[in-house]
Design an enzyme around this catalytic site. Sequence first.
Site, PDB file in Angstrom:
ATOM      1  N   LYS A   1       0.833  -1.203   0.000  1.00  0.00           N
ATOM      2  CA  LYS A   1       0.000   0.000   0.000  1.00  0.00           C
ATOM      3  C   LYS A   1       0.871   1.258   0.000  1.00  0.00           C
ATOM      4  CE  LYS A   1      -1.840  -1.519   3.734  1.00  0.00           C
ATOM      5  NZ  LYS A   1      -2.654  -1.784   4.939  1.00  0.00           N
TER       6      LYS A   1
ATOM      7  N   THR B   1      -7.221   9.248   9.399  1.00  0.00           N
ATOM      8  CA  THR B   1      -7.093   8.025   8.609  1.00  0.00           C
ATOM      9  C   THR B   1      -6.950   6.793   9.504  1.00  0.00           C
ATOM     10  OG1 THR B   1      -4.697   8.409   8.456  1.00  0.00           O
ATOM     11  CG2 THR B   1      -6.072   9.208   6.630  1.00  0.00           C
TER      12      THR B   1
ATOM     13  N   GLY C   1      -7.582   3.453  10.980  1.00  0.00           N
ATOM     14  CA  GLY C   1      -8.345   2.290  10.555  1.00  0.00           C
ATOM     15  C   GLY C   1      -8.286   1.983   9.079  1.00  0.00           C
ATOM     16  N   THR C   2      -7.433   2.674   8.323  1.00  0.00           N
ATOM     17  CA  THR C   2      -7.396   2.450   6.873  1.00  0.00           C
ATOM     18  C   THR C   2      -6.957   1.023   6.530  1.00  0.00           C
ATOM     19  OG1 THR C   2      -5.203   3.472   6.857  1.00  0.00           O
ATOM     20  CG2 THR C   2      -7.053   4.841   6.178  1.00  0.00           C
ATOM     21  N   GLY C   3      -5.904   0.538   7.184  1.00  0.00           N
ATOM     22  CA  GLY C   3      -5.401  -0.793   6.859  1.00  0.00           C
ATOM     23  C   GLY C   3      -6.394  -1.885   7.190  1.00  0.00           C
ATOM     24  N   CYS C   4      -7.017  -1.775   8.347  1.00  0.00           N
ATOM     25  CA  CYS C   4      -8.027  -2.752   8.756  1.00  0.00           C
ATOM     26  C   CYS C   4      -9.191  -2.743   7.778  1.00  0.00           C
ATOM     27  CB  CYS C   4      -8.548  -2.433  10.156  1.00  0.00           C
ATOM     28  SG  CYS C   4      -7.272  -2.309  11.430  1.00  0.00           S
TER      29      CYS C   4
END
Length: 264
Positions: free
Chosen positions: A175, A207, A209-212
């Site tokens: 990412k 931002t 929590g973007t990866g989850c």
Amino acid sequence: MILPRVLTIAGSDSGGGAGIQADLKTVTVLGGYGMSVITALTAQNTQGVHGIMDVPLDFIERQFDAVLSDIGADAAKTGMLATTGVITLVARKLREYRIDHLVVDPVMVAKGGASLLATDAVRTLIDELLPLAMVVTPNVPEAEALSGMRIGGIDDCRAAAMAIHTRGARAVLVKGGHADGPNAVDVLFDGSGITEFAAPRRATSDTHGTGCTLSAAIATGLAAGRTVPEAIREAKAYITAAIEASLRLGAGHGPLNHFPDSYR
């Protein structure tokens, strides 16, 4: 009506922006049925992680057995797995229940800087979990840890994706949110070629929590029968909408809005 069944195996975020809470919101909004195996409890808000309590291994196993022996799962994703013991157990249960559509989000550090994965557990994650993954979704710092190389630009992201692929994951999505440039470019390598997914970068610190959220969205797409590129493309569109509608809550890194207008 049968909904795609998606299991999230991750830590709880008491602030609601990441972890199990973000995953279940995402799965629900995207039309799946969400279930959970909670691996850790956190005392957490927008300013950081203020405490972590590990869930006993035998209770993690009970959650697996309760859910998968009865309801089953069309796809699963992993998030915060904290320790070597947890990773080893999770890998064993995933093999036992033959979960093929697995998305591994190699969570290592929280937005506020708190470590969420023990140093000695990185090797276990590489050896035990990556070979089970249909897709692994590291950000740039995580990709550096998994590949053993420094990443300075898009060419390095491509090289890191190919290097991580040799660890056993069928597809690697590096990412680009931590990189520079007007667009956030995610790089996918599936063993045969590179595909890139770009979206305009939004100037915001909200931002959390973007990866989850992205990994849960990919898992939901896979559970619904999408191919890996299709699931990623749809997940990228969703995460972009959620960031654009992000919420100014708390005094630190605010959360995404998991219910943007275009998905209501």
